[in-house]
Design an enzyme around this catalytic site. Structure first.
Site, PDB file in Angstrom:
ATOM      1  N   GLY A  48     -19.150  97.044  22.410  1.00 25.46           N
ATOM      2  CA  GLY A  48     -18.196  95.946  22.388  1.00 25.46           C
ATOM      3  C   GLY A  48     -16.793  96.499  22.518  1.00 25.46           C
ATOM      4  N   PHE A  49     -16.003  96.334  21.458  1.00 22.20           N
ATOM      5  CA  PHE A  49     -14.609  96.794  21.444  1.00 22.20           C
ATOM      6  C   PHE A  49     -13.824  96.138  22.577  1.00 22.20           C
ATOM      7  CE2 PHE A  49     -17.099  99.961  19.274  1.00 22.20           C
ATOM      8  CZ  PHE A  49     -16.369 100.189  18.122  1.00 22.20           C
ATOM      9  N   HIS A  50     -13.959  94.828  22.656  1.00 19.27           N
ATOM     10  CA  HIS A  50     -13.170  94.080  23.629  1.00 19.27           C
ATOM     11  C   HIS A  50     -13.137  92.612  23.210  1.00 19.27           C
ATOM     12  CE1 HIS A  50     -17.313  93.631  25.410  1.00 19.27           C
ATOM     13  NE2 HIS A  50     -16.897  92.389  25.452  1.00 19.27           N
ATOM     14  N   ALA A  51     -12.235  91.872  23.878  1.00 16.18           N
ATOM     15  CA  ALA A  51     -12.199  90.411  23.751  1.00 16.18           C
ATOM     16  C   ALA A  51     -12.245  89.842  25.166  1.00 16.18           C
ATOM     17  CB  ALA A  51     -10.915  89.982  23.046  1.00 16.18           C
ATOM     18  N   ARG A  96     -14.597  91.672  19.512  1.00 13.56           N
ATOM     19  CA  ARG A  96     -15.927  91.865  18.936  1.00 13.56           C
ATOM     20  C   ARG A  96     -16.350  93.321  19.035  1.00 13.56           C
ATOM     21  NH1 ARG A  96     -17.709  88.800  23.226  1.00 13.56           N
ATOM     22  NH2 ARG A  96     -15.768  87.740  22.726  1.00 13.56           N
TER      23      ARG A  96
END
Ligand code: TYD
Length: 133
Positions: A48-51, A96
């Site tokens: 994840g580690f993104h929006a 997230r």
């Protein structure tokens, strides 16, 4: 308001076992344009580690478990997805991360849009800037 929006997915069971049905604009509050799944995740990997600027998603661990962290720039909350009957609904502009994947985890995600790399915000500082403005 909690960032964690869990949808309890009705389990249609009979003597043979269980079945869950996901229907667009019914079980999930959007039109499903894409589904993808994450499996065979290696030990100690977080994803994840993104929006997303414009994407609604429903995430379901159909096997095993993993933990989601959601962050709207003001607060961060964590939830364990450990049942095929638990759907996590994630709206636009939510950072997230997925952690603690079990070996047998199969995470399926239903999405409101086709894949578009331009819709991603992959830098946390950029994300904070964009939620403020
Ligand atoms: P990414 O979204 O970064 O994975 P995660 O957030 O789970 O860590 O996607 C990983 C790679 O897969 C990246 O190169 C983009 C590609 N991808 C697609 O081609 N289509 C898709 O629908 C998704 C979700 C990813």
């Amino acid at each position: 308001m909690s960032l964690i929006n869990l949808i309890e997915l009705p389990v249609l069971g009979d003597a043979r076992g269980s079945l869950v049905s996901i229907e667009a604009n019914n079980t999930v509050p959007f039109d499903i344009k894409r589904a993808y799944y994450i499996f065979n995740t290696k030990d100690n990997v977080a994803r994840g580690f993104h929006a997303h600027k414009n994407l609604k998603q429903l995430a379901v661990c159909v096997s095993g478990q993993c933990r989601f962290e959601l962050d709207n720039g003001l607060q961060r909350e964590s939830v364990l997805l450990d049942s095929p009957a638990k759907g996590l609904f994630i709206v636009d502009m939510v950072w997230r991360e997925m952690h603690d994947f079990s070996k047998d985890c199969v995470l399926i995600v239903f999405a409101s849009e086709h894949y578009d790399e331009a819709d991603y915000i992959r830098d946390y500082e950029d994300f904070l800037e964009q939620v403020k403005s």
